[in-house]
Scaffold this motif. Structure first.
Motif, mmCIF file in Angstrom:
data_model
loop_
_atom_site.group_PDB
_atom_site.id
_atom_site.type_symbol
_atom_site.label_atom_id
_atom_site.label_comp_id
_atom_site.label_asym_id
_atom_site.label_seq_id
_atom_site.Cartn_x
_atom_site.Cartn_y
_atom_site.Cartn_z
ATOM 1 N N GLY A 118 7.650 -0.719 1.706
ATOM 2 C CA GLY A 118 6.699 -1.552 2.335
ATOM 3 C C GLY A 118 5.470 -0.912 1.487
ATOM 4 N N TYR A 119 5.139 0.404 1.376
ATOM 5 C CA TYR A 119 4.058 0.976 0.488
ATOM 6 C C TYR A 119 3.907 0.407 -0.750
ATOM 7 C CZ TYR A 119 0.981 4.706 -1.042
ATOM 8 O OH TYR A 119 0.001 5.162 -1.776
ATOM 9 N N ALA A 133 5.241 -2.394 -2.141
ATOM 10 C CA ALA A 133 4.681 -3.570 -1.872
ATOM 11 C C ALA A 133 3.219 -3.682 -1.806
ATOM 12 C CB ALA A 133 5.526 -4.588 -0.783
ATOM 13 N N ILE A 134 2.686 -2.816 -0.957
ATOM 14 C CA ILE A 134 1.135 -2.989 -0.817
ATOM 15 C C ILE A 134 0.615 -2.432 -2.024
ATOM 16 C CG2 ILE A 134 -0.589 -1.769 0.601
ATOM 17 C CD1 ILE A 134 1.011 -1.566 2.974
ATOM 18 N N ARG A 182 2.261 -7.285 -3.406
ATOM 19 C CA ARG A 182 3.082 -8.278 -2.722
ATOM 20 C C ARG A 182 3.101 -8.293 -1.287
ATOM 21 N NH1 ARG A 182 8.401 -6.245 -4.190
ATOM 22 N NH2 ARG A 182 7.210 -4.175 -4.282
ATOM 23 N N THR A 183 2.076 -8.554 -0.848
ATOM 24 C CA THR A 183 1.622 -8.818 0.527
ATOM 25 C C THR A 183 1.027 -10.349 1.023
ATOM 26 O OG1 THR A 183 -0.579 -8.212 0.328
ATOM 27 C CG2 THR A 183 1.134 -6.466 0.916
ATOM 28 N N LYS A 184 1.398 -10.875 2.198
ATOM 29 C CA LYS A 184 0.919 -11.864 2.590
ATOM 30 C C LYS A 184 0.129 -11.619 3.908
ATOM 31 C CE LYS A 184 4.550 -15.352 2.476
ATOM 32 N NZ LYS A 184 5.625 -16.240 3.204
ATOM 33 N N GLU A 185 -0.727 -12.580 4.288
ATOM 34 C CA GLU A 185 -1.806 -12.380 5.291
ATOM 35 C C GLU A 185 -0.883 -12.714 6.524
ATOM 36 O OE1 GLU A 185 -5.259 -12.095 5.575
ATOM 37 O OE2 GLU A 185 -5.264 -11.904 3.366
#
Length: 102
Positions: free
Chosen positions: A77-78, A80-81, A85-88
């Motif tokens: 997750g970290y 991806a941030i 690579r994130t979504k609202e």
């Protein structure tokens, strides 16, 4: 239009039938017409008119993870941030509502 002279008998879960018929009723489509449209799409698509497959991944069972596995998931997750690579959150919830017809 061809004459409708064939019968189809199928067993359907009562709750599924009720929910589907409510939606079809709101759309003004009799169940028999919807089934006929479904069959026509099978013919046109030469198969089911939607994907039938197992999901490519399963949700992570958080309580079953060891400490090392949990840390690895948190690192994913970290990463991806950091790479964007994130979504609202609103887009994620919209996807969930769409996927589960909510």
């Amino acid at each position: 239009m061809a004459t409708k002279s064939s019968n189809l008998y199928a067993r359907i879960e009562p709750d599924v039938k009720e929910q589907a018929e409510k939606i079809l009723s709101a759309l003004g489509i009799p169940a028999s017409n919807a089934i006929n449209m479904f069959y026509k799409q099978i013919i046109l698509q030469r198969g089911l008119p939607f994907d039938v497959k197992l999901p490519s991944s399963r949700p992570v069972n958080m309580p079953a993870l060891s400490e090392a596995e949990l840390n690895a998931e948190l690192e994913k997750g970290y990463a991806a941030i950091k790479t964007g690579r994130t979504k609202e959150a609103s887009a994620v919830f919209a996807d969930i509502r769409k996927d589960y017809n909510l």
